[in-house]
Design a protein around this motif. Structure first.
Motif, PDB file in Angstrom:
ATOM      1  N   ILE A 204       0.828  -1.203   0.000  1.00 50.61           N
ATOM      2  CA  ILE A 204       0.000   0.000   0.000  1.00 50.61           C
ATOM      3  C   ILE A 204       0.868   1.261   0.000  1.00 50.61           C
ATOM      4  N   GLU A 205       2.093   1.118  -0.531  1.00 54.99           N
ATOM      5  CA  GLU A 205       2.995   2.256  -0.659  1.00 54.99           C
ATOM      6  C   GLU A 205       3.420   2.397  -2.120  1.00 54.99           C
ATOM      7  N   PRO A 206       3.394   3.596  -2.684  1.00 57.28           N
ATOM      8  CA  PRO A 206       2.823   4.827  -2.120  1.00 57.28           C
ATOM      9  C   PRO A 206       1.291   4.714  -2.040  1.00 57.28           C
ATOM     10  N   PHE A 207       0.734   5.338  -1.029  1.00 54.41           N
ATOM     11  CA  PHE A 207      -0.698   5.180  -0.776  1.00 54.41           C
ATOM     12  C   PHE A 207      -1.550   5.878  -1.834  1.00 54.41           C
ATOM     13  N   MET A 208      -1.133   7.061  -2.282  1.00 52.29           N
ATOM     14  CA  MET A 208      -1.932   7.828  -3.240  1.00 52.29           C
ATOM     15  C   MET A 208      -1.067   8.190  -4.450  1.00 52.29           C
ATOM     16  N   PRO A 209      -0.759   7.217  -5.296  1.00 52.00           N
ATOM     17  CA  PRO A 209       0.176   7.455  -6.409  1.00 52.00           C
ATOM     18  C   PRO A 209      -0.360   8.377  -7.501  1.00 52.00           C
ATOM     19  N   TYR A 210      -1.675   8.513  -7.608  1.00 48.26           N
ATOM     20  CA  TYR A 210      -2.255   9.304  -8.702  1.00 48.26           C
ATOM     21  C   TYR A 210      -2.942  10.583  -8.225  1.00 48.26           C
ATOM     22  N   GLY A 211      -2.760  10.934  -6.956  1.00 49.09           N
ATOM     23  CA  GLY A 211      -3.350  12.153  -6.444  1.00 49.09           C
ATOM     24  C   GLY A 211      -4.805  11.978  -6.040  1.00 49.09           C
ATOM     25  N   PHE A 212      -5.405  13.061  -5.551  1.00 51.25           N
ATOM     26  CA  PHE A 212      -6.781  13.000  -5.048  1.00 51.25           C
ATOM     27  C   PHE A 212      -7.809  13.321  -6.133  1.00 51.25           C
ATOM     28  N   PHE A 213      -7.577  14.390  -6.892  1.00 53.08           N
ATOM     29  CA  PHE A 213      -8.561  14.800  -7.893  1.00 53.08           C
ATOM     30  C   PHE A 213      -8.291  14.113  -9.240  1.00 53.08           C
ATOM     31  N   LYS A 214      -9.306  14.119 -10.077  1.00 54.54           N
ATOM     32  CA  LYS A 214      -9.212  13.438 -11.369  1.00 54.54           C
ATOM     33  C   LYS A 214      -8.175  14.092 -12.263  1.00 54.54           C
ATOM     34  N   SER A 215      -7.312  13.276 -12.872  1.00 53.14           N
ATOM     35  CA  SER A 215      -6.333  13.754 -13.845  1.00 53.14           C
ATOM     36  C   SER A 215      -6.146  12.672 -14.905  1.00 53.14           C
ATOM     37  N   VAL A 216      -5.707  13.066 -16.066  1.00 52.75           N
ATOM     38  CA  VAL A 216      -5.536  12.136 -17.182  1.00 52.75           C
ATOM     39  C   VAL A 216      -4.072  11.728 -17.277  1.00 52.75           C
ATOM     40  N   GLY A 217      -3.828  10.414 -17.229  1.00 52.80           N
ATOM     41  CA  GLY A 217      -2.466   9.907 -17.312  1.00 52.80           C
ATOM     42  C   GLY A 217      -1.947   9.880 -18.732  1.00 52.80           C
ATOM     43  N   GLU A 218      -0.672   9.501 -18.898  1.00 59.38           N
ATOM     44  CA  GLU A 218      -0.057   9.438 -20.221  1.00 59.38           C
ATOM     45  C   GLU A 218      -0.732   8.415 -21.123  1.00 59.38           C
ATOM     46  N   ASP A 219      -1.346   7.395 -20.506  1.00 54.56           N
ATOM     47  CA  ASP A 219      -2.041   6.374 -21.289  1.00 54.56           C
ATOM     48  C   ASP A 219      -3.472   6.756 -21.623  1.00 54.56           C
ATOM     49  N   GLY A 220      -3.869   7.974 -21.217  1.00 52.18           N
ATOM     50  CA  GLY A 220      -5.221   8.442 -21.531  1.00 52.18           C
ATOM     51  C   GLY A 220      -6.276   8.038 -20.525  1.00 52.18           C
ATOM     52  N   VAL A 221      -5.887   7.268 -19.488  1.00 51.69           N
ATOM     53  CA  VAL A 221      -6.834   6.824 -18.464  1.00 51.69           C
ATOM     54  C   VAL A 221      -6.970   7.897 -17.388  1.00 51.69           C
ATOM     55  N   GLU A 222      -8.211   8.199 -16.980  1.00 53.88           N
ATOM     56  CA  GLU A 222      -8.451   9.199 -15.945  1.00 53.88           C
ATOM     57  C   GLU A 222      -8.302   8.545 -14.576  1.00 53.88           C
ATOM     58  N   ARG A 223      -7.365   9.092 -13.765  1.00 55.22           N
ATOM     59  CA  ARG A 223      -7.045   8.481 -12.481  1.00 55.22           C
ATOM     60  C   ARG A 223      -7.159   9.497 -11.351  1.00 55.22           C
ATOM     61  N   GLY A 224      -7.031   8.990 -10.118  1.00 53.99           N
ATOM     62  CA  GLY A 224      -7.145   9.810  -8.920  1.00 53.99           C
ATOM     63  C   GLY A 224      -8.209   9.238  -8.003  1.00 53.99           C
ATOM     64  N   VAL A 225      -8.178   9.650  -6.727  1.00 58.39           N
ATOM     65  CA  VAL A 225      -9.134   9.142  -5.745  1.00 58.39           C
ATOM     66  C   VAL A 225     -10.569   9.431  -6.169  1.00 58.39           C
ATOM     67  N   MET A 226     -10.830  10.653  -6.637  1.00 60.18           N
ATOM     68  CA  MET A 226     -12.198  11.014  -7.017  1.00 60.18           C
ATOM     69  C   MET A 226     -12.624  10.331  -8.299  1.00 60.18           C
ATOM     70  N   ALA A 227     -11.683  10.123  -9.218  1.00 60.40           N
ATOM     71  CA  ALA A 227     -12.016   9.384 -10.441  1.00 60.40           C
ATOM     72  C   ALA A 227     -12.411   7.959 -10.093  1.00 60.40           C
ATOM     73  N   ALA A 228     -11.666   7.346  -9.153  1.00 63.53           N
ATOM     74  CA  ALA A 228     -12.004   5.991  -8.717  1.00 63.53           C
ATOM     75  C   ALA A 228     -13.297   5.969  -7.923  1.00 63.53           C
ATOM     76  N   ALA A 229     -13.534   7.022  -7.118  1.00 65.44           N
ATOM     77  CA  ALA A 229     -14.773   7.096  -6.332  1.00 65.44           C
ATOM     78  C   ALA A 229     -15.993   7.096  -7.242  1.00 65.44           C
ATOM     79  N   ALA A 230     -15.878   7.783  -8.377  1.00 64.47           N
ATOM     80  CA  ALA A 230     -16.988   7.828  -9.325  1.00 64.47           C
ATOM     81  C   ALA A 230     -17.258   6.454  -9.923  1.00 64.47           C
TER      82      ALA A 230
END
Length: 467
Positions: A204-230
């Motif tokens: 579980i390390e790093p715990f928050m590798p993609y940040g909290f709010f939604k952001s688009v990664g290099e692969d085009g996938v939207e990641r982040g805690v809120m993106a996953a929450a949705a």
């Protein structure tokens, strides 16, 4: 378009269009748990972890907090309006016909896609279970076109099997559902007991590798805690299915609140415990988008036999989710048809079984066709869009009815009503716009189609229009 149903005549229906009151609070709690604890924890843990990493635990908490507000709003509205239809019915009374139609159209989307998603998830576990038993199904009949197959036949077959159970009778299917719920909870307890002994903090390390709010990664996938929450918000959908059973509850004044709030609080606790055990036992990078993440984790820690047991339990127990949502979907269709917004011939109740057979069969054909060819992640996200819009409407209905009917008897009163109402609306809207952009596009297309259908058919055929 903004004409409203009368609260005083809400439960008055013509003979042949009335549902039978046969469900107790035990049935309703089991219906809620059966619906909530399912695909979200058995299959979406991997999807969520791929988008948020170990911080998917926070995603579950955020989604659960929003759902608590929505559940309290549902509980008050359900005990105030003990009629089938859930959010659709509440919107019809509080907000008007056009809003009710949009909400009903969203619920059709929600329930259809959830049933399809669960059927696809069940198929993944079924194929894994059979493989563990030495039986390999051909890819052509065990996966949809996107996964290299032709049709997901197991997903289609389980949908029709559950539909047959629902057609047989509401009480019978609810009792059978309660038995399967016990099996499902036992399987999850077994998984936690085994996985927690292999907990490794480095997973579980790093715990928050993609940040909290939604952001688009290099692969085009939207990641982040809120993106996953949705996305994992899908895992909490289910307590609203309890509200659709209001017209079939023996004692709706008491039992509906118990079923809605009780099932949600219990399931939130289960989700956090199971997710923590899963993420501690296996790296989120390896978990990925597995169709059977819990069984995968057990195989990874050398528990091959237990993986087969868990997969087998999922095969047995996931149909409880199918049953709850197929039940809810058929009731939404039924009420909309009874109101004249859909063909009224669909609103007939079989005198022998007390169930709406025609609408159940139509619903089954629709969702089985989708399950045969759909992708799990995409249809789960689109189902969330419909769910979130329905929850927004219930929060708004709660506040409107408190102002319009302040002295109306409410067997259950939501505490801190403005916090609950605005929390449900604001939280759901934020999660809605945290969904993938492609999902939002398809949702708005679906809504536009719904408005066209209403303009061409529903507005003129509405029962209120004929009065």
């Amino acid at each position: 378009m903004f004409r409203r149903k009368s609260l005083d005549t809400l439960t008055q229906h013509a003979p042949g269009h009335r549902l039978v009151r046969s469900l107790t609070w035990v049935h309703l709690v089991a219906l809620g748990i059966g619906a909530i604890v399912g695909t979200g924890i058995f299959t979406l843990v991997g999807v969520g972890a791929e988008r948020a990493g170990p911080a998917v635990l926070l995603s579950f908490m955020v989604a659960g907090l929003v759902c608590v507000c929505a559940a309290l709003a549902y509980a008050e509205m359900a005990t105030m309006m003990p009629a089938a239809g859930g959010a659709y019915t509440y919107s019809y009374v509080a907000l008007g016909e056009i809003v009710a139609w949009v909400v009903g159209w969203c619920l059709i989307l929600e329930y259809s896609l959830i049933v399809s998603t669960v059927a696809v998830g069940w198929s993944g576990y079924m194929v894994g279970f059979l493989t563990g038993m030495g039986i390999n199904l051909p890819l052509a009949i065990s996966a949809g076109p996107d996964a290299g197959g032709v049709i997901n036949l197991p997903a289609v077959l389980i949908t029709f099997l559950v539909a047959g159970l629902l057609i047989r009778g509401t009480k019978e299917s609810a009792t059978f559902n309660a038995v399967l719920v016990l099996i499902k909870l036992s399987a999850l307890a077994l998984f936690v007991f085994i996985a927690i002994r292999h907990f490794d903090v480095t997973n579980i390390e790093p715990f928050m590798p993609y940040g909290f709010f939604k952001s688009v990664g290099e692969d085009g996938v939207e990641r982040g805690v809120m993106a996953a929450a949705a996305i994992v918000f899908f895992a909490y959908a289910g307590f609203d299915a309890v509200a659709t059973a209001a017209e079939e509850a023996k004692n709706p004044d008491r039992d509906l609140a118990i079923g809605i709030v009780g099932s949600l609080l219990g399931c939130t606790t289960i989700y956090i415990i199971v997710s923590l055990a899963a993420l501690g036992a296996m790296s989120y990078l390896a978990l990925g988008n597995s169709a059977e993440p819990l069984a995968l984790i057990l195989r990874n820690i050398g528990q091959e036999k237990m993986a087969v047991v868990i997969a087998g339990a999922a095969v047995i127990a996931l149909p409880t989710v199918l049953l709850a949502f197929l039940y809810g979907q058929s009731r939404i269709f039924f009420v909309m048809a009874r109101d004249g917004l859909l063909p009224k011939q669909l609103a007939s109740v079989n005198p022998k079984t007390g169930t709406p057979v025609a609408i159940t069969l139509m619903t089954t054909v629709l969702v089985a066709s989708l399950a045969g060819v759909a992708r799990l992640d995409e249809i789960a996200a689109l189902a969330n869009a419909g769910t979130l819009m329905a929850f927004v409407a219930v929060g708004a209905s709660l506040l409107v009815m408190r102002k319009r009917e302040p002295n109306r008897v409410r067997r259950f009163r939501a505490p801190l009503v403005w916090v609950v109402g605005l929390g449900a609306m604001g939280g759901c809207l934020y999660l809605f716009f945290s969904l993938p952009t492609k999902t939002l596009m398809w949702f708005f297309i679906w809504s536009a189609i719904g408005l066209v259908v209403y303009a061409l058919y529903g507005r003129k055929k509405s029962l209120l229009q004929q009065q």
